[in-house]
Design a protein around this motif. Structure first.
Motif, PDB file in Angstrom:
ATOM      1  N   LYS A  34       6.644   7.493  11.300  1.00  0.00           N
ATOM      2  CA  LYS A  34       6.018   7.087  10.038  1.00  0.00           C
ATOM      3  C   LYS A  34       5.916   8.254   9.061  1.00  0.00           C
ATOM      4  N   TRP A  35       5.653   9.439   9.563  1.00  0.00           N
ATOM      5  CA  TRP A  35       5.584  10.615   8.698  1.00  0.00           C
ATOM      6  C   TRP A  35       6.957  10.883   8.061  1.00  0.00           C
ATOM      7  N   PHE A  36       8.011  10.768   8.854  1.00  0.00           N
ATOM      8  CA  PHE A  36       9.371  10.905   8.314  1.00  0.00           C
ATOM      9  C   PHE A  36       9.636   9.830   7.253  1.00  0.00           C
ATOM     10  N   ASP A  37       9.251   8.597   7.560  1.00  0.00           N
ATOM     11  CA  ASP A  37       9.493   7.498   6.620  1.00  0.00           C
ATOM     12  C   ASP A  37       8.813   7.772   5.277  1.00  0.00           C
ATOM     13  N   LEU A  38       7.562   8.227   5.326  1.00  0.00           N
ATOM     14  CA  LEU A  38       6.821   8.520   4.105  1.00  0.00           C
ATOM     15  C   LEU A  38       7.520   9.597   3.289  1.00  0.00           C
ATOM     16  N   THR A  39       7.946  10.653   3.962  1.00  0.00           N
ATOM     17  CA  THR A  39       8.593  11.775   3.268  1.00  0.00           C
ATOM     18  C   THR A  39       9.941  11.362   2.694  1.00  0.00           C
ATOM     19  N   ARG A  40      10.710  10.620   3.473  1.00  0.00           N
ATOM     20  CA  ARG A  40      12.030  10.210   2.998  1.00  0.00           C
ATOM     21  C   ARG A  40      11.919   9.284   1.791  1.00  0.00           C
ATOM     22  N   GLU A  41      10.989   8.321   1.856  1.00  0.00           N
ATOM     23  CA  GLU A  41      10.863   7.396   0.731  1.00  0.00           C
ATOM     24  C   GLU A  41      10.365   8.127  -0.512  1.00  0.00           C
ATOM     25  N   PHE A  42       9.441   9.042  -0.345  1.00  0.00           N
ATOM     26  CA  PHE A  42       8.980   9.876  -1.459  1.00  0.00           C
ATOM     27  C   PHE A  42      10.147  10.631  -2.085  1.00  0.00           C
ATOM     28  N   LYS A  43      10.994  11.217  -1.233  1.00  0.00           N
ATOM     29  CA  LYS A  43      12.180  11.936  -1.723  1.00  0.00           C
ATOM     30  C   LYS A  43      13.142  10.997  -2.428  1.00  0.00           C
ATOM     31  N   ASP A  44      13.387   9.839  -1.852  1.00  0.00           N
ATOM     32  CA  ASP A  44      14.349   8.901  -2.423  1.00  0.00           C
ATOM     33  C   ASP A  44      13.913   8.423  -3.807  1.00  0.00           C
ATOM     34  N   ARG A  45      12.609   8.375  -4.036  1.00  0.00           N
ATOM     35  CA  ARG A  45      12.117   7.925  -5.341  1.00  0.00           C
ATOM     36  C   ARG A  45      12.015   9.054  -6.357  1.00  0.00           C
ATOM     37  N   GLY A  46      12.464  10.243  -5.981  1.00  0.00           N
ATOM     38  CA  GLY A  46      12.472  11.360  -6.910  1.00  0.00           C
ATOM     39  C   GLY A  46      11.422  12.410  -6.670  1.00  0.00           C
ATOM     40  N   GLY A  47      10.641  12.279  -5.593  1.00  0.00           N
ATOM     41  CA  GLY A  47       9.626  13.274  -5.283  1.00  0.00           C
ATOM     42  C   GLY A  47      10.233  14.558  -4.763  1.00  0.00           C
ATOM     43  N   ARG A  48       9.522  15.646  -4.985  1.00  0.00           N
ATOM     44  CA  ARG A  48      10.018  16.967  -4.576  1.00  0.00           C
ATOM     45  C   ARG A  48       9.465  17.346  -3.202  1.00  0.00           C
ATOM     46  N   VAL A  49      10.385  17.687  -2.296  1.00  0.00           N
ATOM     47  CA  VAL A  49      10.047  18.135  -0.940  1.00  0.00           C
ATOM     48  C   VAL A  49      10.519  19.571  -0.790  1.00  0.00           C
ATOM     49  N   THR A  50       9.688  20.417  -0.193  1.00  0.00           N
ATOM     50  CA  THR A  50      10.056  21.813   0.031  1.00  0.00           C
ATOM     51  C   THR A  50       9.999  22.125   1.523  1.00  0.00           C
ATOM     52  N   ALA A  51      10.419  23.331   1.881  1.00  0.00           N
ATOM     53  CA  ALA A  51      10.489  23.757   3.285  1.00  0.00           C
ATOM     54  C   ALA A  51       9.457  24.840   3.549  1.00  0.00           C
ATOM     55  N   GLY A  53       0.815  -1.214   0.000  1.00  0.00           N
ATOM     56  CA  GLY A  53       0.000   0.000   0.000  1.00  0.00           C
ATOM     57  C   GLY A  53       0.846   1.260   0.000  1.00  0.00           C
ATOM     58  N   TRP A  54       1.914   1.266   0.786  1.00  0.00           N
ATOM     59  CA  TRP A  54       2.807   2.425   0.812  1.00  0.00           C
ATOM     60  C   TRP A  54       3.455   2.632  -0.552  1.00  0.00           C
ATOM     61  N   ASP A  55       3.961   1.547  -1.133  1.00  0.00           N
ATOM     62  CA  ASP A  55       4.643   1.667  -2.424  1.00  0.00           C
ATOM     63  C   ASP A  55       3.704   2.215  -3.492  1.00  0.00           C
ATOM     64  N   GLU A  56       2.487   1.701  -3.518  1.00  0.00           N
ATOM     65  CA  GLU A  56       1.527   2.140  -4.533  1.00  0.00           C
ATOM     66  C   GLU A  56       1.156   3.605  -4.344  1.00  0.00           C
ATOM     67  N   TYR A  57       0.995   4.028  -3.092  1.00  0.00           N
ATOM     68  CA  TYR A  57       0.618   5.425  -2.825  1.00  0.00           C
ATOM     69  C   TYR A  57       1.747   6.376  -3.204  1.00  0.00           C
ATOM     70  N   ILE A  58       2.976   6.056  -2.835  1.00  0.00           N
ATOM     71  CA  ILE A  58       4.107   6.924  -3.183  1.00  0.00           C
ATOM     72  C   ILE A  58       4.277   6.990  -4.693  1.00  0.00           C
ATOM     73  N   ASP A  59       4.085   5.861  -5.374  1.00  0.00           N
ATOM     74  CA  ASP A  59       4.151   5.873  -6.838  1.00  0.00           C
ATOM     75  C   ASP A  59       3.122   6.833  -7.418  1.00  0.00           C
ATOM     76  N   LEU A  60       1.924   6.823  -6.868  1.00  0.00           N
ATOM     77  CA  LEU A  60       0.867   7.725  -7.343  1.00  0.00           C
ATOM     78  C   LEU A  60       1.297   9.181  -7.207  1.00  0.00           C
ATOM     79  N   LEU A  61       1.860   9.544  -6.047  1.00  0.00           N
ATOM     80  CA  LEU A  61       2.299  10.923  -5.828  1.00  0.00           C
ATOM     81  C   LEU A  61       3.360  11.325  -6.845  1.00  0.00           C
ATOM     82  N   ILE A  62       4.309  10.455  -7.075  1.00  0.00           N
ATOM     83  CA  ILE A  62       5.410  10.786  -7.982  1.00  0.00           C
ATOM     84  C   ILE A  62       4.942  10.848  -9.423  1.00  0.00           C
TER      85      ILE A  62
END
Length: 518
Positions: A370-387, A293-302
């Protein structure tokens, strides 16, 4: 009485279009506050961190003509006639920081917007996306944006977003057609994008998002609990949302074994202690990082080019409220009215520590993992994180809160270079991508606008040196404590601001308010 107070709190949070007492007008920038822009400005001998993710390099000399970076001379040693020379040997130069989640405060807690503007600039923040800066018929957002662009006020570059129906002659948006018309109205009146609080049903939200894309406006959402049953982050992204801020909507998209959150029987959204204490327990209702479920959701975001602006800092007091109450800068730089707003209250949004226990703090620490994990994995897969910092709530004071967010991005697993990237070019792209433009800010490149920060210490080694209060360390030769760091100069539009002087202005505002108290 308790129900009346809760109702007042709900109206304050949920109805940005309601008439409010007016903020003070930002005074004109006085003579001598900021130098320039210069025909030629030379920054000599610095180590450059250019914001793109490239490694530091130095010494470099940076030549600014009027308000553009004209040359970058690697190796330094430039012999160039300049109207102003900043000797930056041993210092570090970075692009101006971009806060993607800003507010102006309100008359009760910080009535003068220059209080926040100066704190932002003093911490190297040269651009702010306001989500939003105001509302109603007297919304100051566009006036402040224009005055900042003309540099007639001391303020970062401002990009105002607004909430559906909060400005303009429409009121509540009741139909898809009215939503599209409102979008065209805000575009014509100078707004840069739309902030959603999840108050619009899908049949209206979808057309607003579509029209925003056609008009070149950005979109970002705080997907609040009252609307998340119909529109969680997954659904909002499918409808065309550009960005998600905070944590709202993510975990509701990852529920394991149910479609809706399993609220406790005594849950009450209008009681903010109940609301925020329960948030932490939501983490127990979702699957584990790395699950299907996590993998599929992060893929959707990216796949949909979504940007995440987590604002980790704004909820950090939930895991250690005592620390948040006693932060180093409160005494000198936090207005008494702001400290009063932060204190536990039934009516002030975010002031929810009515009876905050070690169990609540432990639950929030687990939630952050878990929130950190979600953000880090999103970033690692190429997602854009801002401040983004969301200042003015929950013990998070302007400027200082932004640096705290950089520290929390590091805690979430971004490398120091990735943190600077999130704070600079990523934020610029989040703002300029909807416009279809290459950002003129966010990195140190020839031709870009001269939004720069000069810091005496290396922020890649220690982000704490960016705080206005600096970093305290023991000098091992003298066995004495010393304070190092703090931004030395912030350059916005080629205008050089003395960051410590801006902080002294803020300290004077705080002292004046203290002196005026009975």
């Amino acid at each position: 009485m308790f129900k009346q107070l809760l109702a007042a709190a709900a109206l304050t949070f949920a109805a940005p279009a309601l008439a409010q007492p007016q903020m003070e007008r930002v005074p004109d920038r006085p003579a001598g506050e900021g130098e320039g822009p210069f025909s030629t400005l030379l920054i000599r001998g610095a180590t450059m961190i250019d914001g793109t993710g490239a490694p530091p390099e130095g010494p470099v000399d940076i030549v600014v003509r009027d308000n553009r970076i004209a040359r970058i001379i690697r190796g330094g040693g430039a012999e160039i006639a300049a109207d102003r020379v900043i000797e930056a040997s041993g210092m570090f130069v970075l692009p101006g920081f971009i806060d993607t989640h800003g507010h102006n405060g309100d008359p009760a807690k910080a009535p003068q917007p220059s209080y926040g503007f100066k704190l932002w600039l003093a911490h190297g923040v040269t651009s702010v996306r306001g989500v939003g800066f105001g509302s109603g018929p007297n919304d100051p957002s566009i006036d402040q944006k224009q005055r900042s662009a003309a540099n007639t006020i001391t303020a970062p570059r401002l990009f105002p977003y607004t909430v559906p129906g909060a400005v303009g002659p429409f009121g509540t948006i009741d139909s898809p057609e009215e939503g599209r018309e409102w979008v065209r109205w805000i575009k014509s009146n100078g707004y840069d994008g739309i902030k959603f609080f999840n108050n619009e049903p899908p049949h209206i939200l979808g057309p607003i998002l579509d029209e925003a894309e056609q008009q070149g406006l950005g979109t970002v959402a705080h997907l609040g609990q009252r609307g998340v049953a119909e529109v969680n982050a997954r659904r909002a992204v499918e409808l065309g949302l550009d960005g998600v801020t905070h944590f709202y909507g993510h975990f509701e998209s990852l529920l394991d074994g149910s479609r809706l959150p399993n609220y406790p029987a005594d849950y009450n959204y209008l009681d903010e202690q109940s609301r925020f204490a329960w948030v932490a327990r939501l983490a127990d209702q979702v699957g584990e990082p790395g699950s299907e479920g996590w993998d599929e959701y992060i893929d959707l975001l990216i796949e949909n080019d979504v940007t995440l602006s987590p604002t980790f800092n704004i909820y950090s007091a939930s895991r250690d409220v005592m620390r948040a109450r006693n932060l180093d800068w409160h005494d000198k730089y936090t207005l008494p009215s702001l400290m009063q707003f932060y204190a536990p209250s039934l009516t002030n949004h975010g002031s929810y520590y009515h009876d905050w226990t070690s169990e609540d703090e432990t639950a929030w620490r687990g939630f952050y993992r878990k929130w950190f994990d979600l953000t880090r994995e999103f970033k690692d897969r190429g997602g854009r994180v801002t401040a983004g910092s969301d200042p003015g709530y929950i013990y998070q004071t302007w400027g200082f809160a932004y640096i705290a967010e950089l520290e929390m991005l590091r805690e979430a697993g971004l490398t120091p270079l990735e943190v600077i990237q999130a704070a600079t070019i990523n934020g610029a792209r989040e703002i300029y991508d909807p416009k279809g433009q290459e950002p003129p800010i966010g990195s140190i490149k020839v031709g870009k606008l001269a939004d720069l920060i000069i810091v005496p210490e290396n922020p890649l080694a220690n982000l704490k040196v960016l705080y206005g209060t600096g970093h305290t360390r023991l000098n091992r030769d003298t066995n004495q404590l010393e304070t190092v760091g703090g931004v030395r100069w912030t350059i916005k539009d080629g205008i050089v601001f003395d960051a410590p002087a801006l902080l002294e202005d803020v300290a004077a505002m705080v002292e004046a308010q203290k002196a005026a108290q009975p």
